[in-house]
Design a protein around this motif. Structure first.
Motif, short mmCIF file in Angstrom:
data_model
loop_
_atom_site.label_atom_id
_atom_site.label_comp_id
_atom_site.label_asym_id
_atom_site.label_seq_id
_atom_site.Cartn_x
_atom_site.Cartn_y
_atom_site.Cartn_z
N VAL A 173 15.17 5.67 51.81
CA VAL A 173 14.54 4.61 51.02
C VAL A 173 14.49 5.02 49.54
CG1 VAL A 173 12.32 3.54 50.50
CG2 VAL A 173 13.17 3.57 52.84
N ILE A 174 14.04 6.25 49.28
CA ILE A 174 13.92 6.67 47.88
C ILE A 174 15.29 6.79 47.23
CG2 ILE A 174 13.18 8.54 46.35
CD1 ILE A 174 10.86 9.04 48.21
N ARG A 175 16.26 7.37 47.97
CA ARG A 175 17.57 7.56 47.37
C ARG A 175 18.27 6.23 47.10
NH1 ARG A 175 20.80 12.50 50.31
NH2 ARG A 175 19.50 14.21 49.56
N ILE A 176 18.08 5.25 47.99
CA ILE A 176 18.84 4.01 47.84
C ILE A 176 18.08 2.96 47.04
CG2 ILE A 176 19.73 2.04 49.14
CD1 ILE A 176 20.97 3.92 51.03
N TRP A 177 16.79 2.80 47.29
CA TRP A 177 16.06 1.75 46.59
C TRP A 177 15.10 2.27 45.53
CZ3 TRP A 177 16.27 0.87 52.14
CH2 TRP A 177 17.20 -0.11 52.50
N GLY A 178 14.91 3.58 45.50
CA GLY A 178 13.91 4.13 44.59
C GLY A 178 14.46 4.33 43.19
N GLY A 179 13.60 4.77 42.30
CA GLY A 179 14.01 5.00 40.93
C GLY A 179 14.61 6.38 40.74
N LEU A 180 14.42 7.25 41.73
CA LEU A 180 14.91 8.61 41.60
C LEU A 180 16.19 8.79 42.37
CD1 LEU A 180 11.45 10.14 42.40
CD2 LEU A 180 12.52 10.17 40.16
N ALA A 181 17.00 9.75 41.91
CA ALA A 181 18.24 10.00 42.63
C ALA A 181 17.97 10.76 43.92
CB ALA A 181 19.20 10.80 41.75
N GLU A 182 16.96 11.62 43.91
CA GLU A 182 16.70 12.48 45.06
C GLU A 182 15.26 12.30 45.53
OE1 GLU A 182 17.37 13.68 47.51
OE2 GLU A 182 17.87 15.81 47.49
N GLY A 183 15.04 12.29 46.84
CA GLY A 183 13.69 12.05 47.32
C GLY A 183 13.24 12.99 48.41
N VAL A 184 14.02 14.06 48.67
CA VAL A 184 13.68 14.92 49.81
C VAL A 184 12.30 15.55 49.63
CG1 VAL A 184 14.31 17.01 51.04
CG2 VAL A 184 16.07 15.38 50.39
N MET A 185 12.05 16.04 48.42
CA MET A 185 10.77 16.71 48.18
C MET A 185 9.60 15.74 48.42
SD MET A 185 9.46 18.28 44.60
CE MET A 185 9.51 16.80 43.64
N TYR A 186 9.69 14.54 47.85
CA TYR A 186 8.60 13.59 48.00
C TYR A 186 8.46 13.15 49.45
CZ TYR A 186 8.66 13.46 42.94
OH TYR A 186 8.60 13.82 41.63
N ALA A 187 9.61 12.96 50.11
CA ALA A 187 9.56 12.53 51.51
C ALA A 187 8.81 13.55 52.34
CB ALA A 187 10.99 12.36 52.05
N ILE A 188 9.11 14.84 52.12
CA ILE A 188 8.44 15.87 52.92
C ILE A 188 6.97 15.96 52.56
CG2 ILE A 188 8.38 18.33 53.46
CD1 ILE A 188 11.40 18.39 53.03
N LEU A 189 6.65 15.87 51.28
CA LEU A 189 5.23 15.97 50.89
C LEU A 189 4.43 14.81 51.49
CD1 LEU A 189 5.42 17.11 47.16
CD2 LEU A 189 4.45 18.37 49.09
N ILE A 190 4.99 13.62 51.47
CA ILE A 190 4.26 12.47 52.02
C ILE A 190 4.08 12.65 53.53
CG2 ILE A 190 4.45 10.00 52.51
CD1 ILE A 190 5.84 9.82 49.71
N MET A 191 5.14 13.11 54.19
CA MET A 191 5.00 13.32 55.64
C MET A 191 4.04 14.48 55.93
SD MET A 191 6.47 10.85 56.96
CE MET A 191 6.29 11.23 58.70
N ASN A 192 4.00 15.48 55.07
CA ASN A 192 3.01 16.57 55.21
C ASN A 192 1.61 15.98 55.31
OD1 ASN A 192 4.50 19.15 53.08
ND2 ASN A 192 4.75 18.69 55.23
N ALA A 193 1.35 14.99 54.46
CA ALA A 193 0.02 14.39 54.45
C ALA A 193 -0.28 13.69 55.76
CB ALA A 193 -0.10 13.40 53.29
N LEU A 194 0.76 13.26 56.45
CA LEU A 194 0.55 12.54 57.71
C LEU A 194 0.43 13.46 58.91
CD1 LEU A 194 2.87 9.43 57.43
CD2 LEU A 194 0.48 9.42 58.10
#
Lengths: 335, 193, 441, 231, 224
Positions: A292-313
């Motif tokens: 989602v972040i890589r394709i529709w987001g404003g950033l080129a890369e989203g692995v870090m954010y994806a993991i951090l958000i899932m960490n919270a879950l």
């Protein structure tokens, strides 16, 4: 018969053998080849940045942590992983800031090893990314320019000052080029790592091998990377079919920090779910967010954010995917 | 139109999440985030009030306030307060258990800045009725998401050996900061096309 | 029908049985003194019937059952009651025990007794005889056998499971019993089937004992419906609930007993003992014990009189080696470490394992790193990670809510924990605390 | 935390406390933000620069002092049943006035503050002071109390704003502090930086308190020992 | 809120409210009503006092912006978009503030120099609002100014602070295309390294606005 001094301990009296420090130092050992390859591509800058991040992490753990927690090796892992997510030309003082923040806020504030919610290395990196967005997205070109021993940026920028950037030696990362210029990168380059990017996100193949070793030894839960790879491959592949402008599955898998993230960050024992089903969901969540972040987001890369958000879950996932207790809802006897 | 609504929803839910990016609705975020259960209910109650607010504000902006712009703030406050009062009474009647669980927090929604902020944003951006509803829904979902994330983390951190100085609000704020940091990944979502 | 033959989770500790698997059972010489604790079984301790100075013969009762869930205790050697008082008990406490000075000149022959021919007895008389003989389950828990053989009227038992798994590392007691006395196992099984009025029996044996499987299969009587199955080598295959799941595919409901799914489980050694009781007319006064481990000089499988002291037994096996570090009653997974060499062996002692310094678990533990290995190990699907954290904060109620009651303290979580957190001990403590609070309420 | 928020019936001084105490308590010992954790939304939201913090602080100060003055003046005529509604009416009036004022005087900062000027109306500190103090005390004391609390709020905003602007932009009131080579820590002017900064400030306060308690305990022990020796 | 608030609402809004068990509701209503009236009067006074200043501020801000993107015209007219055409006078009965407006600037010689057009689109963090000058005669941009954005400091906010970026729009030829590195054609705009989304939003906003309003602007000119 002389009465020896007998040990009276609680059962079980045998152990499976792998101790926490063993696991941690094995992870450290498996990271060293990746550091070595980073040094091969990016020269001494790679070693300097990794060393600075690691030294900062270890020193913070030593000063602020409980006595004797250095031996478990976890601070070294955090430092190494943080170092591997940084660009080679980053000023060392910034790497130090990331290491200190990661350990002090990301780990010790929660009570130290085993109690933190967010991956400390990624939290440190996210802090750096938000603090110094320009320096953190200045990617030096590997190997090509200059001699091997030349620094790839202003590593020795005086603390608190901006680095001087030489534009000719930098380039957009493969993901950035794909996203913003629709310029693909050859898959072989991604697999081998002869592209720009942060230190540890270049050679997908090597990371796969090193992580595979840990998975074989059961030092990481293989379900997490498997789930991430599957989700990313299916989603990216499907989108690519619908609209060929979107990058394909293999490009998605081998570009950016996905390999390092999936193999080393998402699988961090402390910040990933304890249940196997939770690990599948966790991985799927990371994969989904990355796409989602890589394709529709404003950033080129989203692995870090994806993991951090899932960490919270993760605490929620742990609760939600707790297996049914034996006999809680008995199965019909098969006669 | 559709993409516009989608963007409003996504933007208000994650990109400009009320709690984590705009610091709105911090009281429930810090106070009612101890248990996932309560957090969910608080989130639901909030979303409900937000939706009602969006409708009321639209009505006020369309029919009343063009004639008396200086009464804007007072009108918002009073209408919202009365609406919350009604919600409170309805909940008390329909689900006494829910009412007990949310206890003193329902009245707090009145003085929750998220509600009033929604009204002001909606006015400043001159949203249509539908846009306003989607905006309220997105903001409510965002508030609920932040609440639930915080609650689940706090439930697990409760068992951790947090240093004595950091116990309490400082730690919660650090977690909030980390969440906010993580949510920065959503920046620019759906606006790059 | 036998497609299950396994349960999920569990661990694979090294079996370490080669030290004694091939060593034939032999009898140990009588020691100078026997110590018989009055509490050797699950339930109420037995009530004393002798006093200091009394002369007892081998097989004489020294204590009688005190209530239904209780069993009598008999002298395992002829001699004189020397003293009745507190003595180290295998569970680590001091408990009432009868000390008997063994008569060195006695032939230790059994006093002739009228042995009823089992084949003429009905279920009630058989169960009474078993009760009188003080038979308890010999697999370790020492639950009075007569209670198990007389289920409440409203439950219907359709199958007896005979437990020949012996999944604890090191131990070979059941193994040798099956190899050397397969007929006794079958005779005991036949008697139990008559007690329960059950026509079907299933024997489960772990695959690492091919000789036992062969011996038991070969000895199956033609007229009985007994099937023998080999099972995966996995701990805790021998736990009742796991065994029922493996062999029958039935899941014992949480908080319920095997009899609620129509099953009674008996250990092979218990079966053999029942046969012996009716064969010799002697009550349960001796049992087969494996003395093993790298810390003992001559590992052996021995017939040991109940009440023999650890010191005497170890001496009979050549004594401890230099690097002996820990002496455990039972297997290393669930067994109890002993502090005193004067502790007597009781009816439920399956073995004595002497661990060397090299194999005991290190005593330092690290913070939990949430690796989740314990969840993968727990055979009853608990979350030991969470339970452990809760236990360290003494949150008993939340532990109860997280199904602490279903924990059977098998030790899988502790075995697999890389941080070496004493999880089973924490859970035992929590269970104790909850029990105490319930009792107070 | 929020349990304290709007039901701010704490933070009262006894009837016979000197007026100095009314004024001083809000500044530090009973600081509404740093000690009672009230009004966190604006404390986090508008403190990315010193100028914003100051303007917001002044606006809030104005509303607080004005409402306290009016409430304590007219408190005799307000029936108990509608007292909170009346308080809100009064506060909202002052906030609207403040809004118009800022819009006319400092339009750029008014724009930067966004909805948070209007949101002063729901700032727990203000309603809390009316409910806990101005609604039951004479005008003089109420105004002193409001001045103290308002100053405490301003102080907290100023601390936050200074830390965030100095670190996040390398400037103070837009004056460059460290020269052009300074690399600003952008995060501090971003939302996560707000949370982190307040967390750090609270950590510092907690650490300070912890040390004070420890010192007091040590002193008490010393005295006890001394008394014992003398006896 | 206590019950008192509900009473207050009943006095001022049409919502049906169950009457709380209050003592002498009439007196409460009177008190609140009186309070409300006083508050209203106060507000009207404050409003009246500050309104001219606020309007002046707004006009000044608009003036500055138009001045910048139209390169200091001698004067400018406000035009309204009504029914697919530009008109100087809004139709009667319609609030002119609700209509989309463009500004037509005139040079010292009284000739039209171009239009200033405001537009907004979602950017990296939130909506980016900007104004740009456009000369429909030779279809060239005159300038661009970002009015409102919340882009990342030090990165995305260069769209308003980086002179090199902003000055590219002077004389650029729409439709614009964002390029990396050096601009080669008059339609190119070199994007800011690391802030592609923000740069693109600016370019897209201008292209979209001209796509929508371009024909209107051109038509208006020919009419005159």
């Amino acid at each position: 018969m002389s009465a020896p001094s007998l040990l009276v301990s609680a059962s079980p009296h045998l152990g499976a053998g792998d101790s926490t420090p063993t696991i941690m130092w094995n992870v450290v050992a498996s990271l060293l080849p990746i550091v070595a390859v980073a040094a091969w591509f990016f020269g001494p800058s790679a070693l300097l940045v990794t060393a600075a991040a690691t030294a900062a992490a270890v020193a913070t753990e030593r000063v602020l942590g409980h006595r004797g927690t250095l031996g478990d090796g976890s601070a070294v892992i955090t430092g190494l992983l943080l170092g591997l997510t940084l660009p080679a030309g980053l000023p060392l003082w910034m790497a130090v800031v990331g290491g200190v923040f990661g350990i002090a806020i990301g780990k010790l504030l929660f009570g130290g090893l085993g109690q933190n919610v967010f991956n400390p290395a990624l939290l440190g990196r996210a802090f750096l990314q938000a603090s110094f967005p320009v320096a953190m997205t200045t990617w030096p070109v590997p190997a090509a320019a200059g001699t091997w021993w030349a620094l790839r940026g202003d590593n020795f920028a005086f603390p608190f000052t901006s680095p001087r950037v030489v534009d000719a030696l930098t380039s957009a990362s493969p993901l950035g080029r794909m996203k913003f210029e629709q310029q693909p990168t050859a898959l072989l380059d991604l697999v081998l790592g002869t592209t720009t990017g942060s230190l540890g996100e270049t050679s997908g193949l090597l990371i796969l091998l090193c992580g595979g070793y840990l998975a074989l030894r059961n030092y990481l839960n293989w379900r997490i990377p498997a789930s991430i790879f599957a989700t990313v491959a299916v989603l990216a592949g499907g989108l690519h079919q619908l609209d060929p402008r979107y990058p394909g599955a293999l490009f998605m898998l081998f570009s950016g920090g996905l390999m390092l993230g999936a193999m080393y960050m998402a699988t961090d024992l402390v910040t990933s779910p304890v249940t196997n089903r939770g690990c599948w969901v966790f991985g799927a969540g990371v994969g989904l967010l990355v796409v989602v972040i890589r394709i529709w987001g404003g950033l080129a890369e989203g692995v870090m954010y994806a993991i951090l958000i899932m960490n919270a879950l993760v605490p929620y996932l742990n609760r939600w995917t707790q297996p049914r207790v034996f006999g809680a809802r008995p199965v019909e006897p098969a006669t | 139109m559709m993409s516009d609504l989608t963007w409003i929803f996504v933007s208000s839910m994650v990109v400009n999440n009320f709690t984590l990016m705009l610091f709105l609705g911090l009281c429930p975020f810090l106070g009612v985030s101890g248990k996932i259960d309560t957090a969910l209910r608080m989130g639901a109650a909030n979303t409900f009030v937000l939706l009602i607010t969006a409708m009321a504000v639209w009505a006020l902006n369309t029919f009343v306030l063009p004639y008396a712009p200086y009464l804007r703030l007072i009108a918002f406050i009073i209408v919202i307060a009365s609406l919350v009062q009604i919600v409170e009474m309805v909940i008390k009647k329909l689900s006494p258990a829910l009412f007990r669980a949310l206890g003193i927090y329902l009245p707090l929604i009145t003085t929750n800045c998220a509600i009033l902020a929604l009204a002001i944003f909606q006015t400043n951006r001159s949203y249509t009725f539908l846009q306003g509803l989607v905006f309220a829904l997105g903001s409510g979902a965002g508030l609920a998401l932040a609440l639930v994330l915080m609650a689940s983390i706090r439930e697990s951190v409760e068992l951790a050996d947090v240093p004595a100085v950091a116990k309490g609000t400082a730690l919660v704020l650090m977690i909030a900061g980390s969440l906010s940091l993580a949510f920065m990944g959503f920046a620019g979502l759906l606006s790059s096309s | 029908m036998w497609r299950h033959l396994k349960f999920r989770h569990g661990v694979h500790p090294p079996t370490l049985k080669e030290l004694t698997a091939g060593v034939p059972i032999r009898r140990v010489p009588y020691p100078d003194e026997i110590v018989l604790p009055l509490r050797q079984h699950t339930g109420k301790p037995a009530r004393l019937v002798v006093k200091a100075g009394d002369r007892v013969e081998r097989g004489d009762p020294v204590a009688e059952a005190d209530g239904y869930v209780s069993t009598p205790i008999h002298a395992s050697a002829a001699g004189t009651v020397r003293e009745i008082g507190l003595w180290p008990h295998p569970d680590g406490s001091y408990a009432q025990a009868v000390r008997i000075t063994v008569d060195p000149y006695s032939p230790q022959a059994a006093r002739p007794r009228l042995v009823p021919d089992w084949s003429r007895l009905g279920p009630a008389d058989l169960i009474e005889a078993i009760r009188q003989a003080g038979v308890v389950g010999l697999g370790g828990a020492a639950f009075p056998t007569h209670v198990k053989l007389a289920p409440p009227k409203d439950v219907r038992i359709d199958t007896i499971l005979v437990n020949g798994c012996e999944c604890e590392p090191y131990l070979t007691t059941d193994h040798r019993t099956m190899v050397e006395y397969p007929e006794r196992v079958h005779l005991g099984l036949r008697i139990m089937m008559r007690c329960l009025g059950v026509s079907r029996a299933v024997v489960g044996i772990e695959r690492n004992k091919p000789d036992a499987l062969e011996a038991i299969r070969a000895a199956v009587p033609k007229d009985l419906d007994v099937s023998v199955h080999d099972l995966e080598v996995k701990y805790p295959q021998g736990a009742e609930k796991m065994l029922i799941k493996s062999l029958l595919g039935r899941e014992v409901p949480s908080g319920k007993l095997p009899l609620h799914v129509g099953v009674v489980v008996q250990n092979v050694a218990s079966a053999a003992t029942i046969a012996e009781v009716f064969d010799t007319g002697l009550p349960l006064i001796e049992r087969i014990v494996t003395v093993t481990g790298r810390g003992v000089r001559r590992p052996a499988n021995l017939i040991v009189p109940v009440g023999m002291k650890l010191r005497d037994l170890l001496e009979a096996c050549g004594g401890l080696t230099e690097d002996a570090r820990e002496v455990v009653f039972g297997g290393p997974m669930m067994g109890l470490a002993q502090a005193h060499l004067d502790t007597p062996l009781v009816k439920g002692t399956t073995g004595v394992v002497v661990l060397s310094a090299a194999e005991v678990r290190p005593q330092v533990s690290y913070p939990c790193i949430r690796c989740g290995h314990c969840l993968d190990a727990c055979p009853v699907f608990l979350n030991p990670q969470l339970l452990g954290q809760l236990a360290q904060k003494e949150r008993w109620d939340e532990m109860e809510a997280n199904h602490l009651a279903d924990c059977m303290l098998c030790g899988c979580c502790g075995y697999t924990c890389p941080s070496n957190i004493p999880l089973p001990q924490l859970f035992a403590l929590a269970k104790g605390a909850l029990r105490q609070r319930q009792a107070a309420a | 935390m929020a349990e304290l928020s709007c039901h701010a019936s704490m933070m009262t001084t006894s009837k016979d406390a000197p007026p100095r105490e009314d004024l001083a308590k809000g500044l530090w010992r009973q600081n509404p933000v740093l000690v009672h954790l009230l009004g966190l939304c604006p404390t986090l939201a508008v403190t990315n620069s010193v100028a914003n913090s100051v303007v917001m602080g002044v606006a809030t100060f104005f509303v607080l002092v004005g409402s306290s003055f009016l409430v304590s003046t007219v408190r005799r005529w307000i029936p108990n049943e509608i007292r909170i509604a009346s308080y809100i009416l009064i506060i909202a009036t002052f906030v609207t006035v403040a809004e118009f004022g800022l819009q006319a005087l400092v339009p750029d900062i008014y724009k930067a503050l966004g909805p948070f000027v209007a949101l002063i109306v729901v700032n727990c500190i203000i309603l809390g002071r009316q409910e806990a103090f101005a609604g039951r005390n004479p005008v003089g004391r109420s105004v002193l109390d409001a001045v103290g609390m308002g100053a405490g709020f301003m102080l907290a905003l100023l601390i936050m704003g200074s830390v965030r602007e100095v670190l996040g932009s390398g400037t103070f009131l837009s004056v460059s502090l460290f020269g052009p080579r300074y690399e600003p820590w952008v995060i501090f002017v971003l939302p996560p930086g707000g949370f982190f900064t307040l967390a750090f400030v609270l950590l510092a306060v907690a650490w300070h308190k912890q040390r004070q308690t420890a010192r007091a305990r040590a002193r008490a022990t010393d005295e006890a020992v001394l008394v014992e020796r003398v006896a | 809120m206590t019950d008192g608030a509900a009473t207050g609402v009943a006095a001022q809004t049409p919502e049906p409210l169950p009457e709380p068990a209050a003592v002498r509701p009439s007196s409460l209503l009177v008190t609140l009503g009186a309070g409300g009236a006083v508050a209203g009067v106060l507000l009207v006074i404050a409003f009246g006092l500050t309104l001219p200043r606020i309007e002046a501020n707004r006009a000044h801000a608009l003036h500055l912006a138009v001045n910048e993107v139209l390169k200091a015209p001698a004067r400018y007219d406000t035009l309204y978009v009504v029914g697919g055409a530009l008109t100087k006078t809004p139709p009667p009965g319609v609030d002119p503030k609700k209509l989309e407006q463009v500004y037509l600037g005139f040079g010292p010689d009284g000739r039209a120099v171009g239009f200033a057009v405001g537009a907004a689109e979602p950017g990296f963090q939130d909506t980016i609002r900007l104004i740009f000058g456009y000369d429909p005669r030779n279809r060239k941009l005159l300038g661009m100014k970002v009015l409102e954005s919340k882009e990342t400091p030090g990165l995305g906010d260069k769209i308003e602070k980086d002179r090199a970026f902003v000055s590219q729009f002077d004389g650029a030829q729409p439709p614009l295309a964002g390029v990396k590195g050096k601009r080669a054609k008059p339609t190119d705009v070199a994007m800011i390294t690391g802030a592609t989304i923000s740069s693109r939003t600016v370019i897209r906003t201008i292209n979209n606005a001209l796509g929508r309003l371009g024909p209107l602007l051109e038509a208006y000119r020919t009419e005159n």
